[in-house]
Each structure stands twice: as C-alpha cells, then as structure tokens.
Design a protein around this motif. Structure first.
Motif, PDB file in Angstrom:
ATOM      1  N   LEU A 149       0.835  -1.202   0.000  1.00  0.00           N
ATOM      2  CA  LEU A 149       0.000   0.000   0.000  1.00  0.00           C
ATOM      3  C   LEU A 149       0.869   1.251   0.000  1.00  0.00           C
ATOM      4  CD1 LEU A 149      -2.721   1.540   0.377  1.00  0.00           C
ATOM      5  CD2 LEU A 149      -2.427   1.212   2.841  1.00  0.00           C
ATOM      6  N   LEU A 150       1.890   1.245   0.814  1.00  0.00           N
ATOM      7  CA  LEU A 150       2.743   2.426   0.928  1.00  0.00           C
ATOM      8  C   LEU A 150       3.658   2.585  -0.282  1.00  0.00           C
ATOM      9  CD1 LEU A 150       3.647   2.074   4.701  1.00  0.00           C
ATOM     10  CD2 LEU A 150       2.222   3.855   3.683  1.00  0.00           C
ATOM     11  N   LYS A 151       3.932   1.517  -0.990  1.00  0.00           N
ATOM     12  CA  LYS A 151       4.779   1.629  -2.171  1.00  0.00           C
ATOM     13  C   LYS A 151       4.072   2.357  -3.304  1.00  0.00           C
ATOM     14  CE  LYS A 151       7.915  -2.305  -1.609  1.00  0.00           C
ATOM     15  NZ  LYS A 151       8.350  -3.621  -2.165  1.00  0.00           N
ATOM     16  N   GLY A 152       2.771   2.169  -3.404  1.00  0.00           N
ATOM     17  CA  GLY A 152       2.030   2.846  -4.459  1.00  0.00           C
ATOM     18  C   GLY A 152       1.610   4.243  -4.042  1.00  0.00           C
ATOM     19  N   LEU A 153       0.777   4.853  -4.886  1.00  0.00           N
ATOM     20  CA  LEU A 153       0.249   6.171  -4.558  1.00  0.00           C
ATOM     21  C   LEU A 153      -0.644   6.058  -3.333  1.00  0.00           C
ATOM     22  CD1 LEU A 153      -0.262   9.165  -5.265  1.00  0.00           C
ATOM     23  CD2 LEU A 153      -2.153   8.384  -6.716  1.00  0.00           C
ATOM     24  N   ASN A 154      -0.331   6.815  -2.296  1.00  0.00           N
ATOM     25  CA  ASN A 154      -1.128   6.758  -1.076  1.00  0.00           C
ATOM     26  C   ASN A 154      -1.153   8.136  -0.429  1.00  0.00           C
ATOM     27  OD1 ASN A 154       0.851   6.812   1.508  1.00  0.00           O
ATOM     28  ND2 ASN A 154       1.857   5.728  -0.188  1.00  0.00           N
ATOM     29  N   TYR A 155      -2.114   8.308   0.467  1.00  0.00           N
ATOM     30  CA  TYR A 155      -2.295   9.587   1.158  1.00  0.00           C
ATOM     31  C   TYR A 155      -2.320   9.374   2.676  1.00  0.00           C
ATOM     32  CZ  TYR A 155      -3.453  11.377  -3.436  1.00  0.00           C
ATOM     33  OH  TYR A 155      -3.398  11.742  -4.759  1.00  0.00           O
ATOM     34  N   CYS A 156      -1.552   8.405   3.148  1.00  0.00           N
ATOM     35  CA  CYS A 156      -1.512   8.126   4.583  1.00  0.00           C
ATOM     36  C   CYS A 156      -0.991   9.351   5.335  1.00  0.00           C
ATOM     37  CB  CYS A 156      -0.610   6.928   4.856  1.00  0.00           C
ATOM     38  SG  CYS A 156      -1.240   5.363   4.215  1.00  0.00           S
ATOM     39  N   ASP A 157      -1.620   9.619   6.483  1.00  0.00           N
ATOM     40  CA  ASP A 157      -1.162  10.716   7.325  1.00  0.00           C
ATOM     41  C   ASP A 157       0.206  10.343   7.909  1.00  0.00           C
ATOM     42  OD1 ASP A 157      -1.055  12.042  10.238  1.00  0.00           O
ATOM     43  OD2 ASP A 157      -2.286  13.299   8.946  1.00  0.00           O
TER      44      ASP A 157
END
Length: 1000
Positions: free
Chosen positions: A523-531
């Motif tokens: 999930l973090l390797k791809g495009l993400n918007y995690c805070d």
C-alpha cells in the motif's frame, strides 16, 4: 403476516344472482351471472366528497353500483371471460367462445367449433386463440376484422384441464401430467407429472416463463418445459387460481387469498381471509376476488408504505427489492430510501456478526467512510476530520450533512433506527467484538472497494492543481498551502485529499492489526495519502520498519528514512534487532534506497553514502557512476570525507568512460597515484632498499595512467619527482612535453633498458602515422640513433637541462621534422637516395644540420676518444626498424669504421624496397606516357572532323539557309547555325541569367 401488501375493500355487496365469472374493463366491473346475464357495475360517485379519479381507467377504491344489465348474454352460465384491451374485445367462454365489441357489447364472432370447450388461452401479441375441447386442441387466428380463421387442430392424450401459450408453443395440463404442444406440427413433449389430487394449473409469467402446479408446489419452467431453478413456491394448499402482479403472486383458495413474493425463497407476504371466494382476476391496478354474491378488490398498498413496514419489521431484503420498483420520477426518493435501508441493514448485520455482508450494505448506501470508521474507535484518524461518535449513530439517519449523499429526500418513515447502546460493560464487549479479526477484515475489504474512486478523485485534484500552478493562476494559487513533503500543493479545503488521507490511514492500521504487514508495505509503495504523523507513530511502535521506510519514501522524508535505515543496519550487525527476525537490513539496503535520489538530491546521496562506503566500496562507487552525479562534486566530497576512496572512484570513472572524465579529474587521479608512489619511495629510501625496477600496484597504475590519459599537467608532476629516482615516470612526462631526446636518454642511460626506448619510439611514430608529413615525427628513430652514437653528449648537463625545462615551462619545444635539408656546393640539395652516402657526413645533432664536414669529423673524433659508442644497439635498431628510418640520414650518422657486413640486416631489405619502388615508378611513368600518347591521338582525330555545307543547309536557330555566311557547328557535329544567330543566343542567355539573379 409479514406486512400488508394489499388492502381489501368490498366493491359489490349483494348481487341478486350467483356470480360465475368476473372481469374489469377500465374502471368498470363486468359480472357474468348464473342466469346468463351480464351485469355492469360502475363506481358510486354520487357522494359530494368524491374526488376525481387520478386514472379514469383504473378501479376505484369505493363501492360500486349497477349501471346496467345485459339479459341473455349467454344461454348457459359463463365459465370465464377476458377483456382484450388492445383490440377492445370481450372474450367469453360458455357453451362456445364468443367475441363482443366493447363498450357496446356488439357480437362480432362466435366460434361454433368451440362448443363444449372447457379452457382457453389468448396470445394477445399475435392474436392467436387456443382452446381445448374434449381431447382436441384447436388454434384460431384473429384476422383483424370481425372474423377468426382456424389454423390448427391437434389431438391430445386426455382431457385438458389447464393451458397457456408459452412462446410459439402451448403448455397443456392434462389429467396426470404436463406437456408442451408444438403449435406447428402438433408434437407433444412431456414435462413432468402433475399432482394426484389437485388438478393441473398452468400460470404464465410476464417474462414468458411458466409456473406449473403440482399439488401445493409451484415449479418454474421455461418455454420448452425445462426446469429453471431448484427453488419452488410452496403454497399452504393447492390453489385453484394464481395471478401474477409484480412483485407478488396471488393465489386463490376456498376461504382465503395468499400473497407471496416472487423473490427466492418466495415467502408468504400476506393472507386475506375471504370465505367462499370463487373467482380471481387482475385489473390494471388491483386484484378482483368474486365471492358467491359479492366482490372484493385487493388494492396494492403504496410501495413507500410497504417499504416502511418491511424496514420496521427487519425484512430489509424485501424492502430493497421494493425500492427498485419505485417509478423513475422518484429517483431521489428511491436513492434516499435505499441508502437508509442499507445503513439500517448494515447495522443489523454488523451487530449479528455478519461483518462482510454489513460492509457490502454500507458500500451500497454510499455513506461516508467516516461514518463506518466511527464503529472502530481504536483506529486513529487525522485530527482535522470530524468523525461521528459511536453513541451518536442513532441520529445519523436524520443528520443529512454527515452523509456522503444528500438525504433530503429521505422519508420521515425511517425515523426509528438501531437501539441505543447501553451499559459500559456492554460497550466494552461490543468494542472488543468490533475490533476482532473478522471485523477488521471486513473493514479492509470495504476500504479497498472505496479506495479506487476516492484516490482517483484526489489524484485528479492534484493534477488540476499542478496545471493551475503551471498556468500561474494567481487567484487559485492564493488558496493553496504547502502540505507535507512529496505531496505538492494542497488546497486548504481539499475534500478529496482529506477523504483519501482518512481512508489510507485507516486501511494501513487495519492491515497492521490483522497481521498483513506485506500488504501494508505494498500500500505504501504505491500512490497513497496516509497521514505521515499518525502512521509514523503507529509503525514505529509496532516495529514495522519496512513499512515505515516506505512511508518515509512516499512522503519524500528521505533523511528520516536513511537515518532509520542506518540505525537498522547497525542493529542488524550487533544482533540487537529482535522485532523482525526475518527482515535483515544490510548496507546494500541504503545503497538501493539512494539510487532513485541521485538525480533529485545528490548531496543527500553523498552524505549517507559515506556511511557505507567502507563496507561496500564497489557498490557505492557504482552508485555514483550509475546515478549520473557530477563527477567533480563526488570527487570534492570524497576528497573531504573519504580521501582514501577518491582514487578508486576516479579509476572506475575512467574505466567506464574515458572521455567522460574531465582534465581536472584526470590530473587529480594522477596526483593521487603519484602521492602514494612518492610515499612508498620515501619508505624504501629510508630503508635503503629502493630499486628503480621495483613496481608496486600503485606505481603500475601511475605508469598506465601517465601513458593512457592526457588530461593532466606534465610540468606540475615533473616538479614533484625526485631527481635520483622514478626515471620511467620522468621519461613518460618528458615525452608528453615533446622532449623526446631527454626521454630517450633516460631510457638508455638511466634505466639501461633499450627495449623501453624502442617501444617509446614506436609509440611516437605510430601516433604520427595519420598526421601530415610536415608534422609527423618520423625522425624519432634518428634521435635514438644519435643517443646511441654519442653517449657523452646526451648525458652532458642532463640534470641541468631537465631543471631548466621544469623551471621554464613555457620554453619552446623543438619539433622533429621528417625531412632534413643540406647545403652543398651547388646550393640546397634534398637527399632522396642512398647513393654517395659514403662521401657525405652530417652532424649527429638534430638541431644543427649546416655545419661543415670537417667540423663534424673533428667533433666526432673528440667524442669517440672520450666515450665508446653503443654500436650493438645501433645495429639492432637499424635491423629492426629499417622500414621506418631514412636510410641516407642513418648512414651519414654512422662512424666510418662501421663494417658493411654488419649493415646487411639494414641495407638488404632497404635496397630491396628501394629497387622495387624504382621499378614500380618506372612502370607508372611508362603507363603515363602511353596514356598521354593516346589522348593526343584522340585529339588529332577530333580535329579531323569534316562538315559538309550545301545550298540546302539550314540554320537551326533562324531556319534560314546558311548560304555563304559565317557559320558555327555545335559539338555534336550535325547542328549548324549562323554565327550571328549563335552569338545572339549566347547574349540572350547571359541577360536572362542576370535578370534571374536580380529577382532572387
């Protein structure tokens, strides 16, 4: 009873005679009575409070009164009748089948062949009528006028009890079984046996399929009689009549009417008790039930009210099915009702442990993810988002702003919601239940399904911002603010970005809580918007370092990532990292992380590459080279922080691309090598074990670099060399300065290695092969010859000459020419052959070629008396390089005492080559002379051309006879023109060319 789908209303209270058949025509009721009469009833609208009907062709929910009676409508009581609305006909079955025109009931046709018929079926689409009489099935076709035409007549095994059209065929129910009759050829195919007690019952569905009754069970078949599904409609007993009015099937029993849903598993919806019910039919908007002397209308309850009842009783599936039947004009109401039902159904499923099904309904309700996430109190969300509290879930169905879709059309009938949460112990138990593995897995699936659209909107919003920034929209850019690193510009009220941040932050936590660390990393390797702040804290506490590194990477927090990575590498070395025993962090991990940063942040790459340079020198230097980091920048950084690796970097840089390294770096590399060699020399000299022929690895690199590259400054390096050592390096540097005599003297007299001197001459000669003869260095072998013949002169003041050369780097360097000129008695004479070489002598010096022979001989005698010449080396040089040395000049340099026999290896091939060249040139000269004679002969032949002029000869330009005028002949020998015409044509051509040039 689940809910009220129909309201029962008595339309006719007391009919004078027994009712045998009933049908509706528009808003009227047609009753076939036992006395053969037809009674027509209309709604009793005499009351003052009657409102005008919304649909004049629909039955009205009010008492009906007799309008008129048609006595003698049939001779015998009616068995059944049907209104054919598309053709405005009334079909009735009594002793035969008759057709009457509506509304005046004019008889237009009576099918006499149908006398004794007991059942019929009408195909309104094609206008086909089939009926059964005894053991025969007849088919008639309406011709569109007043008559019917017989089409087919088939026999069947037994009396037909029920029948219906099914496409192009007819399904008939005989005494013991159902059969499909082919309406074209009469072929019969069995379907299955009917019941033993109840008579056969064939019911046509609007879709063209059939329901076949077998006792109290209804079986679904297609038009060919094949079973459609395993599920069956199970009635309480065998019905006598079944009518279909979507979404329900209504069955008639002697004392009641049953209403069942047409959705699997076909549950019972409602039972209406009507003792003595005898007939059942449907109209446009209702179902009509005839008792012996009264008539009841079953009017559908509005769908909205049914939905409310079903939702309140917990029948959410039925409620959602009814929502789909709402008319298109109520789309907003339908969406609001469906959303509300999905939410309530989801809560019901969630509380009963059906978490995945609950999330499916949350997904279908289009509710905000914040609403669903409010069920998970342990999941931390960004503080900027207002998430509803779990205790306020009851109010959400009435709070429109908290829903993603507008619920303004939501009806007030859904005001009741889930019961309030109660005591604290129940809350804690519920919380534990919600945060269990199953609830989190359901949440993950829900978020993953919602993620694509939400992230796509956020990405589109980001793209729009980039475009606006590029255009320079000042109004829009004033609304932007800087987000965390790597996110670019984010609007202050970026709803899509905020929702994407909530979703990704929650999804990451759910994946970690369910032990899906690898999925979290993906999930973090791809495009993400995690805070970044929340996720960093969670990942660090849980020791999910691989995911934390990807979080840093996706947010461009590279310094933090590299710091953590270095810490993990150090802990891995000391075996102190126990949180992730499978995950090993090595120095190569830092190098892999740095690779994408070479083009964007080279200084950060250089800073953190120093941490792994000693442990992984080759990989680190390859990182510098493959990352296209400016070589000067890397070199200066290495010089300051890792000087011991500077040389190795420059070596690899030069090996990869010799032309890609600048002169400064080449000079830097040579200086590094020289410093190491000088240090090595100082150590050996101090121990008094220095050997000029000793070669360390660094000295070999230095010699190779001095020979192969040219970007360094030889003068600067020459100053650093010791005067009594490193003569080979000094010779290479002198050669770079074109001081060939000094370089060769070092090879011969200092190193005493003639092979190196010869190899040096070969390099100089081969490097000048492609140069013009005036600039070539073909005389380099003569220089070596002079050194061999005059040892004392070449060694005289040797050190002084080098010292003067180093102290005066700008002194002019004489160049060796390939041809030497001599002055004789007849003036200046160029030597072209070796004849007469015995009588001629030149000075051994290559810088003075005009002195007398007497001076040369005197000088030679003095030198020979002082030192012996190196005759063996001279002869060896002449024999090995005879083809590269000017023979005449070489012979002039040799002493008189040289024996001719010793010169045979030199003169033999030289004379052979000279004689071959002489013969070749003689042949070429003869060929040229022959060619010259041929050309002269051809010229003479061309001049012998004869032109015959007669009285008929014409000018090709003016087309007049030449006569005795001066004429000209074109080169082809046949075109004749007046000389005046030729001259005028040439003048015109010249003028036209000038005018064209002026136009240009």
């Amino acid at each position: 009873m689940v809910h009220s789908a129909y309201d029962s209303f008595q339309l006719i209270t007391d009919c004078p005679t027994k009712i045998d058949a009933i049908e509706s025509y528009g808003s009227k009721l047609l009753l076939g009575c036992s006395d053969g009469s037809l009674r027509i009833y209309v709604s009793d609208s005499s009351g003052a409070d009657r409102s005008p009907p919304s649909d004049p062709h629909a039955l009205r929910k009010e008492p009906y009164a007799l309008e008129r009676t048609v006595a003698g409508f049939s001779k015998k009581p009616l068995i059944s009748m049907e209104v054919l609305e598309s053709r405005e006909l009334l079909l009735s079955l009594s002793e035969s089948i008759a057709f009457h025109r509506l509304p005046n009931l004019e008889t237009i046709a009576v099918i006499t062949k149908a006398k004794g018929a007991n059942v019929y079926s009408w195909d309104d689409r094609r206008g086909f009528l089939c009926f059964a009489r005894q053991k025969r099935v007849c088919i008639f076709r309406h011709d569109g006028g007043r008559g019917f035409v017989e089409v087919k007549d088939f026999g069947v095994p037994d009396t037909v009890k029920s029948m219906s059209w099914c496409g192009e065929n007819i399904c008939v129910g005989i005494r013991r079984e159902y059969m499909i009759l082919n309406a074209t050829n009469g072929a019969l195919s069995e379907v299955f046996s009917s019941g033993k007690i109840a008579p056969p019952l064939v019911v046509a569905l609007p879709s063209g399929e059939l329901i076949l009754g077998k006792e109290n069970i209804g079986v679904f078949v297609d038009q060919n009689g094949k079973l459609l599904q395993a599920d069956r409609i199970c009635w309480s007993e065998a019905p006598t009549v079944v009518v279909i009015q979507k979404p329900y099937a209504i069955a008639l029993f002697p004392r009641r009417v049953e209403i069942r849903s047409l959705r699997v598993p076909y549950p019972l919806i409602q039972t209406i008790v009507l003792p003595g019910a005898r007939r059942l039919t449907k109209s446009n908007n209702a179902v009509v039930v005839a008792l012996e002397k009264s008539v009841y209308g079953l009017f559908p309850v509005p769908l909205g009210a049914q939905i409310v009842q079903l939702t309140a009783s917990g029948n959410f599936e039925e409620a959602l099915a009814l929502c789909k039947l709402l008319p298109p004009e109520d789309a907003s109401l339908r969406a609001a009702k469906e959303g509300s039902i999905h939410i309530r159904y989801a809560h019901y499923l969630f509380d009963n442990g059906c978490y995945e099904e609950a999330m499916e309904h949350f997904l279908a309700s289009q509710v905000d993810i914040t609403y669903v996430l409010s069920l998970y109190q342990s999941i931390v969300l960004p503080k900027t988002t207002a998430v509803p509290e779990p205790e306020k879930l009851v109010d959400l169905s009435l709070d429109a702003p908290q829903l993603s879709r507008g619920s303004s059309g939501m009806s007030d009938d859904l005001e009741t919601f889930l019961p309030q949460l109660s005591e604290s112990d129940e809350n804690s138990a519920l919380e534990f239940k919600k945060m269990s593995h199953n609830t989190l897995m359901a949440l993950i699936k829900f978020l993953q399904k919602k993620r694509y659209i939400i992230v796509e909107k956020a990405a589109a919003e980001g793209t729009e911002e980039v475009v606006l920034d590029a255009v320079g929209d000042s109004f829009t850019s004033s609304r932007f603010k800087k987000s965390n690193k790597g996110r670019g510009n984010v609007p202050i009220n970026s709803a899509a970005r905020e929702m994407a941040a909530i979703l990704d932050t929650a999804l990451l936590q759910a994946l970690l809580l369910t032990g899906q660390s690898s999925a979290a990393v993906e999930l973090l390797k791809g495009l993400n918007y995690c805070d970044a702040k929340i996720c960093e804290e969670i990942l660090h506490k849980g020791h999910h370092y691989a995911a934390l590194l990807e979080l840093y990477r996706s947010n461009s927090m590279h310094r933090e990532a590299l710091t953590l990575l270095h810490q993990l590498v150090e802990e891995s070395k000391s075996n102190q990292l126990q949180a992730e025993p499978i995950q090993k962090f090595s120095p190569e991990s830092i190098i892999e992380y740095l690779k994408p940063l070479c083009g964007t942040d080279p200084m950060l790459v250089l800073e953190f590459s120093m941490l792994v340079l000693e442990s992984c020198p080759t990989q680190t230097i390859e990182l510098f080279l493959s990352g296209n980091i400016p070589a000067d920048l890397v070199n200066s950084y290495l010089k300051q922080h890792a000087p011991n690796m500077q040389g190795r970097y420059l070596e690899l840089m030069l090996a990869m691309n010799e032309n890609g390294i600048s002169g400064n770096l080449q000079n830097e590399m040579v200086q590094i090598y020289l410093s190491e060699v000088l240090e090595w020399y100082s150590e050996l000299s101090a121990q008094q074990i220095w050997d000029e022929k000793a070669y360390s690895p660094t000295r070999k690199k230095l010699l190779s670099a001095l020979e192969s590259i040219s970007g360094y400054s030889p003068e600067a390096l020459l100053k650093r060399l010791p005067p009594d050592a490193l003569f080979e390096e000094r010779a290479i540097l002198l050669g770079k300065m074109n001081q060939h005599e000094l370089a060769l003297s070092l090879y011969v007299h200092k190193l005493n290695v003639p092979e190196l001197a010869l190899a040096y001459c070969d390099r100089v000669y081969e490097s000048s092969v492609h140069q013009p003869p005036a600039k070539s260095s073909g005389n380099i072998y003569l220089t070596l010859l002079q050194i061999y013949l005059n040892p004392q002169k070449t060694t005289k003041n040797f050190e002084k000459r080098i010292t003067n050369l180093v102290s005066s780097p700008n002194v002019s360097i004489p160049k060796i020419s390939s041809a030497t000129s001599f002055k004789g008695k007849g003036g200046r004479k160029k030597i072209a052959s070796i004849e007469g070489a015995e009588d001629m002598r030149i000075s051994p010096s290559n810088t003075d070629s005009s002195r007398s022979d007497g001076d040369a001989d005197a000088e030679e005698s003095n030198e020979e008396g002082a030192s012996s010449i190196m005759l063996d080396q001279v002869l060896d040089l002449l024999s090995r390089r005879w083809d590269r040395i000017n023979g005449a000049q070489a012979l002039r340099l040799l002493p008189r005492e040289t024996k001719l026999q010793n010169l045979l290896p030199f003169l033999g091939p030289l004379l052979k080559k000279s004689s071959e060249a002489y013969r070749n040139f003689s042949v070429i000269k003869s060929l040229r002379q022959s060619e010259n004679l041929q050309m002269k002969d051809e010229l003479y032949n061309q001049r012998k051309a004869v032109v015959k002029i007669s009285s008929d000869s014409m000018c090709s330009l003016c087309n007049k006879k030449l006569g005795t005028s001066v004429f000209a002949v074109y080169p082809n020998g046949t075109t004749l023109v007046h000389f005046v015409c030729f001259r005028d044509s040439q003048s015109m051509k010249a003028v036209s060319k000038v005018s064209q040039l002026r136009k240009r």
